[in-house]
Design an enzyme around this catalytic site. Structure first.
Site, PDB file in Angstrom:
ATOM      1  N   GLU A  86       0.842  -1.204   0.000  1.00 54.74           N
ATOM      2  CA  GLU A  86       0.000   0.000   0.000  1.00 54.74           C
ATOM      3  C   GLU A  86       0.876   1.252   0.000  1.00 54.74           C
ATOM      4  OE1 GLU A  86      -3.125   0.164  -1.138  1.00 54.74           O
ATOM      5  OE2 GLU A  86      -3.840  -1.116   0.492  1.00 54.74           O
ATOM      6  N   THR A  90       2.772   2.027  -2.278  1.00 52.33           N
ATOM      7  CA  THR A  90       4.054   1.698  -2.905  1.00 52.33           C
ATOM      8  C   THR A  90       4.029   2.004  -4.399  1.00 52.33           C
ATOM      9  OG1 THR A  90       3.210  -0.556  -3.032  1.00 52.33           O
ATOM     10  CG2 THR A  90       4.800  -0.104  -1.292  1.00 52.33           C
ATOM     11  N   ASP A  91       2.828   2.101  -4.993  1.00 50.44           N
ATOM     12  CA  ASP A  91       2.791   2.216  -6.468  1.00 50.44           C
ATOM     13  C   ASP A  91       3.454   3.492  -6.969  1.00 50.44           C
ATOM     14  OD1 ASP A  91       0.625   3.847  -5.633  1.00 50.44           O
ATOM     15  OD2 ASP A  91      -0.798   3.036  -7.102  1.00 50.44           O
ATOM     16  N   GLY A 130     -16.224   5.843  -2.035  1.00 46.30           N
ATOM     17  CA  GLY A 130     -15.509   6.238  -0.819  1.00 46.30           C
ATOM     18  C   GLY A 130     -15.147   5.066   0.069  1.00 46.30           C
ATOM     19  N   LEU A 156     -12.360   1.152  -2.700  1.00 46.82           N
ATOM     20  CA  LEU A 156     -12.389   0.051  -3.663  1.00 46.82           C
ATOM     21  C   LEU A 156     -12.220   0.566  -5.091  1.00 46.82           C
ATOM     22  CD1 LEU A 156     -15.329  -2.058  -2.141  1.00 46.82           C
ATOM     23  CD2 LEU A 156     -12.884  -2.319  -1.780  1.00 46.82           C
ATOM     24  N   ASP A 174      -4.719   1.179  -9.190  1.00 44.28           N
ATOM     25  CA  ASP A 174      -6.175   0.993  -9.282  1.00 44.28           C
ATOM     26  C   ASP A 174      -6.626   0.764 -10.719  1.00 44.28           C
ATOM     27  OD1 ASP A 174      -5.823   1.680  -6.685  1.00 44.28           O
ATOM     28  OD2 ASP A 174      -6.868   3.603  -6.798  1.00 44.28           O
TER      29      ASP A 174
END
Ligand code: GLA
Length: 386
Positions: free
Chosen positions: A33, A35-36, A121, A124, A171
């Site tokens: 998380e 990290t992208d 929100g 997801l 995402d």
């Protein structure tokens, strides 16, 4: 399928035309998380909740949009295309269309009706789902033949330019590239990726939604990005070839960041640790050692909460409540933070009881509803009908 029928009906009422319908899912992320955008790795997957767009081209230069769930409409002439301040949802669609113009594609007017089952929100990636659906649909009806990875990048740009969130690529990548029953091990530096099987015997992915409205999220998100960039600049003054946190070590932070600023150190140290944690966690997953993967997920949560400071009391509460529960293999907050869901790997036969107890306590102590979803891992962006 009911959603498709409803979409077709609304589309016909509004535009008297036959649309192309595209489905693009929301995502979960097992570990990795924040990290992208630091050129690290992530381990996301597309889920069985999705945005659906019905679209067709027009003979004029107008864009006509309908948000079916909100019962709202929006239209604009192509020559005026820019982010709209007053209403939010059109931006994701307009930003997606704008990417075609940026590529030099001749874009005529078009109609689009949007509906979505991805809760907004909840962390997801409801917005990435919409962007990917719109871009995929336009690519199809314009016959522009853009490859999927290029479309992922266009969708990310749409988020940057029209929603103002300087998100990484996770995402949109997960939404577009997802594959049923697999997680994607994605290297966000090279964009090399690998599908890792995710069929867990007797264990399910349970998402617990705090229902906290994360209005702080986008400004704090952009601040975290800047903090990471600062750490990279400080290290690169001393070490050659450093242009992201990907190759930064904790020793480098000890020498070049910690002495200068404790906060920047804490932020970048979380990322450096998380990049390593993902590698280890992924090996555990590949070897079927879920117990150790689960421990890594709890460790990620602690890092996000205490070092990266993107959690909130409701997320912490939900993770703490399941930490010593033998039916819960791993849990952590997921996504950008400040609200949204926790992701939990839970023994299937324990889910009902767990949710019932948690709901009661959560609603009493946090004074908010607790909603939950058992997510299954599904395919990425696809055409439903044409
Ligand atoms: C949001 C962003 C992603 C990623 C996550 C945190 O979902 O859109 O790019 O940075 O937060 O891992």
């Amino acid at each position: 399928m009911q959603i498709t029928e409803e979409l077709k009906k609304v589309f016909h009422e509004q535009f008297q035309a036959k649309p192309l319908i595209v489905r693009s899912p929301g995502r979960i992320n097992i570990i990795g998380e924040h990290t992208d955008y630091n050129e690290g790795l992530v381990l996301p997957a597309a889920i069985d909740k999705a945005a659906y767009i019905a679209a067709s081209l027009r003979d004029d230069d107008e864009i006509h949009l309908v948000a079916m769930d909100l019962n709202e409409k929006f239209s604009i002439n192509l020559k005026d295309l820019q982010p709209v301040g007053a209403v939010n949802w059109p931006n994701y669609l307009l930003g997606s269309a704008a990417q075609f113009l940026k590529r030099g594609t001749k874009l005529p007017g078009f109609n689009a009706v949007l509906t979505s089952t991805v809760p907004i929100g909840a962390g997801l990636s409801s917005s990435a789902a919409v962007e990917c659906a719109m871009i995929f649909a336009l690519n199809e009806i314009l016959q522009t033949n853009i490859d999927k990875i290029a479309m992922v990048k266009m969708a990310q740009q749409a988020e940057h330019e029209y929603a103002g969130v300087m998100c990484g690529i996770m995402d949109q990548f997960a939404s577009m590239m997802g594959k049923r029953d697999y997680v994607i091990k994605l290297d966000c530096r090279s964009l090399e990726y690998e599908y890792v099987p995710f069929k867990l015997d007797g264990i399910k992915v349970l998402l617990l939604n705090t229902n906290v409205n994360h209005s702080l999220a986008s400004s704090e998100y952009n601040t975290r990005r800047k903090e990471c960039k600062t750490a990279v600049e400080w290290v690169s003054e001393h070490v050659q070839g450093i242009n992201s946190l990907r190759n930064v070590t904790e020793e480098m932070l000890n020498s070049y960041v910690l002495p200068k600023d404790k906060l920047i150190d804490k932020r970048s140290r979380y990322v450096v640790q998380e990049i390593n944690r993902l590698e280890e966690g992924c090996t555990y997953l590949e070897n079927g050692n879920l117990v150790e993967l689960g421990k890594k997920m709890f460790a990620t949560h602690d890092g996000l909460s205490k070092m990266y400071q993107v959690s909130c009391k409701e997320l912490d509460w939900l993770v703490d409540k399941v930490r010593n529960n033998p039916d819960v293999i791993g849990a952590r907050m997921m996504g950008g933070g400040f609200g949204g869901c926790t992701i939990n790997l839970v023994k299937e036969n324990a889910i009902d009881e767990l949710v019932t107890t948690l709901k009661l306590d959560y609603e009493k102590e946090m004074e908010l509803p607790l909603t939950y979803y058992v997510a299954s891992i599904d395919n990425g962006t696809e055409i439903i009908t044409s």
